[in-house]
Design a protein around this motif. Structure first.
Motif, PDB file in Angstrom:
ATOM      1  N   THR A   1       1.034   3.932  -3.067  1.00 33.09           N
ATOM      2  CA  THR A   1       0.702   5.331  -2.783  1.00 33.09           C
ATOM      3  C   THR A   1       1.820   6.251  -3.254  1.00 33.09           C
ATOM      4  O   THR A   1       1.576   7.276  -3.915  1.00 33.09           O
ATOM      5  CB  THR A   1       0.466   5.523  -1.277  1.00 33.09           C
ATOM      6  OG1 THR A   1      -0.604   4.680  -0.843  1.00 33.09           O
ATOM      7  CG2 THR A   1       0.123   6.976  -0.967  1.00 33.09           C
TER       8      THR A   1
ATOM      9  N   ASN B   1       0.832  -1.209   0.000  1.00 38.05           N
ATOM     10  CA  ASN B   1       0.000   0.000   0.000  1.00 38.05           C
ATOM     11  C   ASN B   1       0.863   1.254   0.000  1.00 38.05           C
ATOM     12  O   ASN B   1       0.578   2.228  -0.718  1.00 38.05           O
ATOM     13  CB  ASN B   1      -0.910   0.007   1.233  1.00 38.05           C
ATOM     14  CG  ASN B   1      -2.036  -0.993   1.127  1.00 38.05           C
ATOM     15  OD1 ASN B   1      -2.352  -1.471   0.040  1.00 38.05           O
ATOM     16  ND2 ASN B   1      -2.635  -1.328   2.264  1.00 38.05           N
ATOM     17  N   GLU B   2       1.907   1.251   0.805  1.00 34.39           N
ATOM     18  CA  GLU B   2       2.792   2.416   0.875  1.00 34.39           C
ATOM     19  C   GLU B   2       3.509   2.633  -0.461  1.00 34.39           C
ATOM     20  O   GLU B   2       3.620   3.770  -0.942  1.00 34.39           O
ATOM     21  CB  GLU B   2       3.808   2.227   1.994  1.00 34.39           C
ATOM     22  CG  GLU B   2       4.730   3.421   2.165  1.00 34.39           C
ATOM     23  CD  GLU B   2       5.710   3.216   3.312  1.00 34.39           C
ATOM     24  OE1 GLU B   2       6.759   3.894   3.305  1.00 34.39           O
ATOM     25  OE2 GLU B   2       5.436   2.389   4.195  1.00 34.39           O
TER      26      GLU B   2
END
Length: 226
Positions: free
Chosen positions: A218, A214-215
């Protein structure tokens, strides 16, 4: 319960396999043979082996399902029910790993796949050590990605120290730390987290990988769409 005749004697067993151990599709297996391994020195008593064939055109592989008696009742019911223990041969299924994680840490994906294969072969004592190793590769490659100037130091650090010093995301740090705790139990003689097991380690490892992914995603879209 279904029965199968072997050498003029009927043996009752709990069920036919409903998944092919080679192609891993749900199937209605075709019974094409049977065998009785009758030896008092075997753990669990006699073993009933049934030869099955996968009915899928894309597979058609044969495999052997082994059934053993419930040893708690063996002395009272020597011809009691037989229960499915395993199917062989078994073709491991590689875990589904996002391309971004494969690029970040190729060894993480490789070790994860081998650990999953060991677990599929019921080598649970080996699989736990492997999942712990996969976690270390993932965390250290993630830390090097975030702090390339500290690459040399990161490679030498203990996993716990690496998590505490280089994982700034709270979710990554929380999940990775707990995965490391259980992973250490898989490699040590005495367990500290006796109520946790391999399944918990796998969940925490999956959560750690998901938060890292997810990081990374993003960062990617914020960079591409300033």
């Amino acid at each position: 319960m279904p029965q199968i005749p072997i050498n003029g004697q009927a043996f009752t067993y709990d069920r036919d396999p409903d998944e092919c151990p080679m192609c891993h599709h749900g199937i209605q297996a075709s019974n094409i043979g049977s065998n009785l391994v009758s030896r008092s020195d075997l753990d669990g008593g006699n073993t009933v082996q049934i030869l099955y064939r996968c009915p899928r055109n894309e597979c058609q592989k044969a495999f052997i399902a082994s059934y053993t008696q419930n040893r708690d009742y063996r002395s009272h019911y020597p011809q009691g029910d037989y229960y499915l223990r395993n199917c062989a041969p078994y073709r491991p299924v590689a875990p589904d790993t996002a391309d971004e994680l494969k690029d970040l840490s190729p060894n993480y994906h490789k070790v994860l796949a081998q650990s999953s294969a060991a677990e599929g072969l019921q080598l649970d004592q080996i699989a736990g050590c492997g999942y712990r190793k996969a976690l270390e590769f993932l965390i250290k490659d993630y830390a090097i990605h975030k702090h390339p100037d500290d690459s040399g130091a990161i490679k030498k650090k203990l996993l716990g120290a690496c998590i505490n010093e280089y994982c700034s995301d709270a979710n990554v740090k929380a999940c990775a730390s707990r995965a490391a705790w259980i992973g250490n139990d898989e490699t040590h003689y005495v367990r500290k987290w006796e109520e946790k097991d391999l399944s918990d380690l796998k969940v925490l490892l999956r959560l750690t990988a998901a938060w890292i992914l997810n990081e990374m995603l993003t960062e990617k879209y914020l960079r591409e769409m300033e």
